[in-house]
Scaffold this active site. Structure first.
Site, PDB file in Angstrom:
ATOM      1  N   MET A  61       0.801  -1.226   0.000  1.00 29.82           N
ATOM      2  CA  MET A  61       0.000   0.000   0.000  1.00 29.82           C
ATOM      3  C   MET A  61       0.840   1.285   0.000  1.00 29.82           C
ATOM      4  O   MET A  61       0.306   2.377   0.127  1.00 29.82           O
ATOM      5  CB  MET A  61      -0.963   0.011   1.191  1.00 29.82           C
ATOM      6  N   CYS A  62       2.148   1.163  -0.133  1.00 24.74           N
ATOM      7  CA  CYS A  62       3.005   2.346  -0.194  1.00 24.74           C
ATOM      8  C   CYS A  62       2.935   2.987  -1.575  1.00 24.74           C
ATOM      9  O   CYS A  62       2.902   2.295  -2.590  1.00 24.74           O
ATOM     10  CB  CYS A  62       4.457   1.972   0.107  1.00 24.74           C
ATOM     11  N   HIS A  63       2.947   4.310  -1.572  1.00 23.26           N
ATOM     12  CA  HIS A  63       2.954   5.053  -2.828  1.00 23.26           C
ATOM     13  C   HIS A  63       4.372   5.107  -3.390  1.00 23.26           C
ATOM     14  O   HIS A  63       5.327   5.263  -2.630  1.00 23.26           O
ATOM     15  CB  HIS A  63       2.472   6.490  -2.588  1.00 23.26           C
ATOM     16  N   ASP A  99      23.741 -11.380   4.439  1.00 21.78           N
ATOM     17  CA  ASP A  99      23.977 -12.165   3.232  1.00 21.78           C
ATOM     18  C   ASP A  99      25.457 -12.224   2.875  1.00 21.78           C
ATOM     19  O   ASP A  99      25.967 -13.275   2.496  1.00 21.78           O
ATOM     20  CB  ASP A  99      23.182 -11.574   2.062  1.00 21.78           C
ATOM     21  N   MET A 154       8.281   4.567   5.776  1.00 19.81           N
ATOM     22  CA  MET A 154       8.446   3.194   5.278  1.00 19.81           C
ATOM     23  C   MET A 154       9.713   3.054   4.449  1.00 19.81           C
ATOM     24  O   MET A 154      10.366   2.013   4.484  1.00 19.81           O
ATOM     25  CB  MET A 154       7.218   2.757   4.476  1.00 19.81           C
ATOM     26  N   GLU A 155      10.077   4.101   3.733  1.00 23.85           N
ATOM     27  CA  GLU A 155      11.308   4.055   2.944  1.00 23.85           C
ATOM     28  C   GLU A 155      12.530   3.959   3.857  1.00 23.85           C
ATOM     29  O   GLU A 155      13.467   3.199   3.578  1.00 23.85           O
ATOM     30  CB  GLU A 155      11.389   5.282   2.034  1.00 23.85           C
TER      31      GLU A 155
END
Length: 160
Positions: free
Chosen positions: A75-77, A130, A115-116
């Site tokens: 749902m992030c733009h 990793d 969120m970014e």
């Protein structure tokens, strides 16, 4: 359901319409960490890890993750970011090696970049894991959290 902006008339999730929101400068800072063993700490610091410069690759991964957050989080733009910065700081004591990660993201737009920043912090820590897992799979990725954000209708936030 009309009180909830993230649900449509059928009660299903939707991407919020931000077209009426005012554009402002918005920033967010998120942190994470990864605890490693002495061999990994020394390999990162001395630049001797077999997969290359761990922090350089992790930094690029974090920037890429911030730029592509809308592809990870449904749902992030999609946002046009004006800046992403990632800083590293070691916390070292006898038999304890923790790398702290701080990700700052900035934009001028109609929605925030929390969120970014969180996605960048997570991807940075995952990339370190990793690149070092061949040496030790017991690394521990620490808490990931927002430390501050500025801009937007909800105002500024700073974690205590």
């Amino acid at each position: 359901m009309s009180d909830f902006t993230h649900f449509n008339d059928q009660g299903r999730a939707k991407m919020v319409d931000i077209s009426d929101k005012q554009e402002t400068v918005r920033t967010a800072v998120a942190k994470s960490s990864i605890q490693v063993n002495k061999e990994i700490y020394e390999g990162i610091e001395q630049g001797t890890m077999k997969k290359g410069d761990v922090l350089a690759v992790a930094q690029v991964a974090g920037v890429m993750a911030a730029k592509n957050t809308s592809q990870w989080i449904p749902m992030c733009h999609p946002l046009s970011l004006s800046g992403v910065d990632i800083l590293f700081h070691w916390e070292v004591s006898e038999d304890f090696y923790k790398l702290h990660i701080e990700c700052s993201v900035k934009t001028k737009g109609s929605t925030g970049v929390e969120m970014e920043a969180l996605t960048a912090a997570s991807a940075t820590a995952l990339t370190i894991y990793d690149m070092c897992k061949a040496v030790d799979k017991g690394m521990v990725i620490g808490e990931t959290y927002l430390t501050e954000k500025t801009g937007g209708k909800s105002g500024d936030y700073k974690r205590d």
